[in-house]
Write an enzyme that holds these catalytic residues in place. Structure first.
Site, PDB file in Angstrom:
ATOM      1  N   SER A 135       0.861  -1.170   0.000  1.00  0.00           N
ATOM      2  CA  SER A 135       0.000   0.000   0.000  1.00  0.00           C
ATOM      3  C   SER A 135       0.901   1.224   0.000  1.00  0.00           C
ATOM      4  O   SER A 135       1.843   1.300  -0.780  1.00  0.00           O
ATOM      5  CB  SER A 135      -0.928  -0.043   1.227  1.00  0.00           C
ATOM      6  N   TYR A 149      -5.639   8.400  -6.009  1.00  0.00           N
ATOM      7  CA  TYR A 149      -4.606   7.495  -5.510  1.00  0.00           C
ATOM      8  C   TYR A 149      -4.909   7.118  -4.060  1.00  0.00           C
ATOM      9  O   TYR A 149      -4.869   5.942  -3.686  1.00  0.00           O
ATOM     10  CB  TYR A 149      -3.229   8.150  -5.629  1.00  0.00           C
ATOM     11  N   LYS A 153      -5.597   3.393  -2.288  1.00  0.00           N
ATOM     12  CA  LYS A 153      -4.770   2.846  -1.209  1.00  0.00           C
ATOM     13  C   LYS A 153      -5.580   2.642   0.071  1.00  0.00           C
ATOM     14  O   LYS A 153      -5.326   1.688   0.810  1.00  0.00           O
ATOM     15  CB  LYS A 153      -3.548   3.738  -0.964  1.00  0.00           C
TER      16      LYS A 153
END
Length: 171
Positions: A135, A149, A153
């Site tokens: 991650s 993004y 994650k």
């Protein structure tokens, strides 16, 4: 006689963290299945005795199934999977089109899920295995211009945290 050397499959080994991880495991004596969309990008990984380069596009379910079957066929047993493939789209969310957002989720989240699902039965049959879900600090805190993004994650973090409860009973 079965090999006593452990084998790890790593996604996204054409560059960055994935490539460094592949070298690190190989240097430590592991057999490494280094996967990437374009095996011609393997470079120095391809020349290592204990590194096997296999084509894998995590955004393509058929590619994931082929690569998993090929890795298991070649090595007999995969002991660990490092789900590293991923990338970042940056920019103002309002200006980011759906195709870019969908592709980022396709690679960073759904690709990781596909690879994980492909190896769960193998790990169960072998009495255990290890998933390392790569991650980012971006799965815990946020920065400007990385909204999609961060969303991917945070999804990886939530998925992985929940999945460990499902899989713990199988080693």
């Amino acid at each position: 006689m079965a090999s006593t050397v452990s084998t790890v499959l790593i996604t996204g080994t054409s560059s960055g963290i994935g490539r460094a991880t592949a070298h690190g495991f190989a240097d430590a004596g592991w057999n490494v299945v280094a996967t990437m969309r374009n095996p011609q990008a393997a470079g120095d990984l391809a020349g290592r005795d204990n590194v096997d380069v296999i084509a894998l596009d995590v955004s393509d379910a058929a590619s994931v199934e082929r690569a998993a079957a090929e890795a298991i066929s070649r090595h007999g047993r995969i002991d660990a999977v490092v789900n590293n493939a991923g990338y970042s789209v940056t920019g103002v969310f309002e200006a980011t089109d759906d195709a870019r957002i969908l592709n980022e989720f396709e690679v960073n989240v759904f690709g990781l899920m596909r690879v994980t699902r492909a190896f769960i039965p193998h790990f169960r049959e072998n009495g255990g295995g290890t998933f390392v879900q790569v991650s980012s600090v971006g799965g815990r805190i946020t920065f400007p211009l990385f909204s999609t993004y961060h969303a991917t994650k945070w999804a990886v973090e939530g998925f992985s945290e929940s999945l460990q409860y499902e899989l713990d009973q199988f080693g």
